[in-house]
Design an enzyme around this catalytic site. Structure first.
Site, PDB file in Angstrom:
ATOM      1  N   SER A   1       0.841  -1.184   0.000  1.00 45.92           N
ATOM      2  CA  SER A   1       0.000   0.000   0.000  1.00 45.92           C
ATOM      3  C   SER A   1       0.887   1.249   0.000  1.00 45.92           C
ATOM      4  O   SER A   1       1.698   1.420  -0.909  1.00 45.92           O
ATOM      5  CB  SER A   1      -0.966  -0.034   1.191  1.00 45.92           C
ATOM      6  OG  SER A   1      -2.008   0.891   1.021  1.00 45.92           O
TER       7      SER A   1
ATOM      8  N   ASP B   1      -9.466  -3.571  -5.897  1.00 42.77           N
ATOM      9  CA  ASP B   1      -8.974  -2.697  -4.832  1.00 42.77           C
ATOM     10  C   ASP B   1      -9.484  -1.276  -5.074  1.00 42.77           C
ATOM     11  O   ASP B   1      -9.292  -0.711  -6.146  1.00 42.77           O
ATOM     12  CB  ASP B   1      -7.444  -2.718  -4.831  1.00 42.77           C
ATOM     13  CG  ASP B   1      -6.834  -2.053  -3.611  1.00 42.77           C
ATOM     14  OD1 ASP B   1      -7.552  -1.321  -2.898  1.00 42.77           O
ATOM     15  OD2 ASP B   1      -5.632  -2.259  -3.375  1.00 42.77           O
TER      16      ASP B   1
ATOM     17  N   HIS C   1      -8.247  -4.756  -1.521  1.00 43.04           N
ATOM     18  CA  HIS C   1      -6.996  -4.219  -1.003  1.00 43.04           C
ATOM     19  C   HIS C   1      -6.252  -5.218  -0.130  1.00 43.04           C
ATOM     20  O   HIS C   1      -5.027  -5.260  -0.119  1.00 43.04           O
ATOM     21  CB  HIS C   1      -7.287  -2.946  -0.196  1.00 43.04           C
ATOM     22  CG  HIS C   1      -6.076  -2.139   0.123  1.00 43.04           C
ATOM     23  ND1 HIS C   1      -5.278  -1.566  -0.844  1.00 43.04           N
ATOM     24  CD2 HIS C   1      -5.509  -1.795   1.316  1.00 43.04           C
ATOM     25  CE1 HIS C   1      -4.286  -0.903  -0.277  1.00 43.04           C
ATOM     26  NE2 HIS C   1      -4.396  -1.028   1.030  1.00 43.04           N
TER      27      HIS C   1
END
Length: 698
Positions: free
Chosen positions: A551, A637, A671
């Protein structure tokens, strides 16, 4: 490079971007079109290429997966938590991907949580929700809300079957098992019940997928009759909703990255108008907890690392200090119980807990035995209690659940997560591993903490392979954690290191401030300094060091690949935020406007634009010798779009074609990657097999 599958080559479709007099050509902007057949074909070609390039690791992947499965107690049961007349807990069953949410009635005279033998169901168990049943026939499943009403009658729960974190909310009658007709699609995280359980509050998002509205739903009515309780017009702010532990107030939390406002509604009067606890002031953050006649206020007004105060719950006004600001001791949250307060904090890079008995000025910190650890409050739904539940772990201590007596100050270990024997049949022994705290020195002289774990006796002559992990954004702290999958690396001689770089919150608010906005490059140079230190201190060598992050930590991976490609033998970037400038330039995308207070606003500020352009990985790919790179992403995501790593890998291939780059896209996940535990273990085995292959190459 030899393979039966050709290296994927993304077509080039020049698209111009002009801001502040600067024109940039983006050849791969077309990949943002998720439904374009060419996009899907390219992602599938990359997946096929990645599978072919790693086919020789298939046996190792299977081995790593089996090691995780062997060491995990697959049929298991969490320590039951009491709420009202029931014990609540979660069970897992061998062979099943998801947890089973359960409860059992408290029996006469029962004060200790009931125990189970080998994770078997408790006698008298009531199954509230079985994730395996809900997920049947689905490629992905995630549970959002799981909220039992104060009277124990209703369960509000929400489900996501694509990974985009947009949930359908439902209500189940726990007395009959019936799921009511109350079905509300498009909801976000967060629910709150009224005191009499007649009303349920929930959150929805706007077109940019920003949580912007809190709604009131009357049980037994249609969703189109629901009423908006608060609509947040300022695009910098998110909203959330929760019921206080005392069950006296519904809190509506409104927050940007640097500013907060809290509204309250009496839980006994759910149709009442929300009242402001303290009007928002730019740069002032605060949170609210109810305690008797007062609201506790944790805030940073003139207190960089936060202070604790209180105000009247009947007529909120001035704040009376309770814990003064202490620089270097970051107060993170406060939990109120009828006769005690427990403050979660961090100091000297470690988490801690401070207890304040009600009605006195005394306070004390709970002591913990290890030099490096993570501790925090676990689930504590009861307001009237003299015992709180803690969760504790370290790099060598599995997740442990304790009950702490607030009166006697005695600690009882309720459960330590089992670690079963590995493939060699040996029992897990924490003494077989060592954990260390080391310090690197950044370019500006700042000392950067590093947490490390390895097998006992691992040499310090540079011969050991090493994985260094980093994040460094949003004041998120990468506190030491235990991992069963990591044991497979440690037992193969790998050192695992966590670089606690600026941009995180490990050393307080200053640590965060020095790694954001126009100081963001500190995050990247800190990580490189940690990598250089690990080599210089003999923990590893450059050709045996793999970096990993996800991320915003994936942005870190892309940035350090450009800054110091010679420092690593490989880089793993998971759901990586590598096209940061293009994303933050587009206010229609999820998170963008709310992120301007983290990264700056490159649309309005040419200095921010130039600064972000100087470090964004995609903007700075060069014709250099990059280490091998594995990028892992998910098609659905909504936090970091799949096209960021897809564009990055495509540009790496075109600009530095001599490199070894792999892109693996989960075509039905979000995600967090695959949703089921076995699928997640397989994903981790894929990454760890690639990592071990790179470490062996050194």
């Amino acid at each position: 490079m030899t393979t039966e599958i050709p290296v994927p080559v993304a077509k080039r479709v020049p698209t111009e971007r002009t801001h502040h007099g600067d024109t940039v050509v983006d050849e791969y902007a077309w990949l943002t079109a998720k439904d374009d057949p060419d996009t899907v074909a390219y992602l599938k070609a990359e997946n096929a290429f990645a599978e072919a390039r790693t086919a020789h690791l298939d046996g190792l992947r299977t081995e790593l997966f089996e090691e995780t499965r062997l060491r995990t107690q697959e049929t298991d049961l969490s320590v039951p938590t009491r709420k009202g007349g029931h014990w609540y807990y979660t069970r897992t069953v061998e062979g099943q991907q998801y947890g089973v949410q359960c409860r059992r009635a408290v029996r006469d005279g029962e004060t200790e949580p009931p125990v189970s033998v080998d994770g078997a169901p408790l006698d008298g168990e009531e199954v509230l929700l079985d994730g395996n049943v809900l997920a049947e026939g689905q490629d992905f499943f995630a549970l959002g809300a799981f909220d039992v009403s104060p009277d124990g009658r209703w369960l509000a729960y929400s489900t996501d079957f694509s990974g985009d974190e947009r949930f359908t909310l439902r209500v189940k009658d726990l007395a009959t098992g019936e799921v009511l007709a109350d079905e509300i699609p498009g909801t976000f995280y967060g629910t709150a019940w009224s005191a009499d359980a007649s009303v349920l509050f929930y959150v929805t998002v706007d077109e940019a997928w920003r949580p912007d509205r809190v709604w009131r739903h009357v049980i037994g009515t249609r969703a189109d009759q629901d009423v908006v309780v608060h609509a947040e017009a300022d695009e910098r702010f998110w909203v959330g909703v929760e019921l206080t532990r005392s069950e006296r107030f519904v809190l509506i939390d409104i927050h940007s990255k640097i500013t907060s406002e809290v509204l309250v509604i009496p839980a006994g009067n759910p149709t009442g108008e929300p009242a402001v606890v303290a009007p928002r002031r730019q740069g002032v953050e605060y949170s609210v907890e109810h305690h008797g006649h007062r609201f506790l206020i944790l805030h940073n007004d003139g207190a960089e690392d936060f202070a604790l105060a209180y105000t009247s719950a009947d007529a909120p006004g001035d704040w009376t200090p309770l814990i003064e600001h202490t620089p270097g001791t970051r107060l993170e949250s406060v939990d109120a119980f009828d006769n005690h307060l427990v403050v979660s904090l961090r100091s000297n890079g470690l988490t801690g807990l401070r207890v304040l008995p009600a009605g006195t000025s005394d306070s004390y910190d709970i002591d913990f035995p290890e030099p490096i650890y993570s501790v925090g409050l676990d689930s504590n739904p009861e307001y009237r209690t003299g015992t709180v539940r803690l969760r504790y772990s370290s790099l060598v201590t599995p997740d442990s659940v304790y009950d702490y007596d607030l009166v006697t100050r005695e600690t009882v270990l309720r459960r330590r997560k089992p670690v079963r024997p590995g493939p060699d049949g040996r029992e897990f022994d924490p003494a077989a591993y060592e954990q260390h705290r080391d310090w690197a020195v950044a370019d500006d002289g700042t000392r950067i903490p590093i947490s490390l774990v390895c097998r006992a006796g691992t040499p310090r002559d540079g011969s050991a392979p090493c994985v260094v992990y980093g994040y460094g954004s949003y004041e998120a702290s990468m506190d030491p954690w235990f991992s069963i999958t990591r044991l497979s690396l440690l037992d193969r001689g790998v050192v695992f290191a966590v670089a606690h770089i600026r941009g995180g919150g490990e050393l307080g608010r200053r640590w965060y401030e020095e790694g954001k906005l126009l100081a963001k490059r500190n995050t990247f140079t800190d990580f490189v300094a940690c990598a250089r230190h690990l080599v210089g201190a003999g923990w590893t060598s450059t050709d045996r060091l793999v970096a990993r992050g996800g991320s915003a930590g994936g942005l870190l991976m892309g940035a350090v690949a450009n800054l110091a490609p010679d420092a690593f033998a490989g880089i793993v970037a998971q759901v990586p935020f590598v096209d940061a400038l293009n994303t933050i330039l587009d206010p229609s995308l999820p998170l963008t406007v709310t992120e301007w207070e983290e990264w700056g606003n490159p649309l309005a500020d040419p200095e921010v634009y130039a600064y972000m352009k100087s470090y964004t990985p995609y903007e700075n790919v060069a014709s250099v010798d990059y280490p091998p790179i594995l990028a892992v992403t998910s098609l659905n995501d909504t936090r970091v779009f799949y096209h960021e790593p897809a564009k990055w890998i495509a540009r790496l291939r075109a600009t530095a074609p001599q490199g070894d780059y792999l892109l693996k896209t989960e075509m039905g996940a979000g995600h967090g990657g695959p949703s089921g535990r076995y699928d997640a273990w397989k994903e981790e085995a894929f990454v760890n097999a690639w990592t071990l292959d790179r470490l062996a190459a050194g």
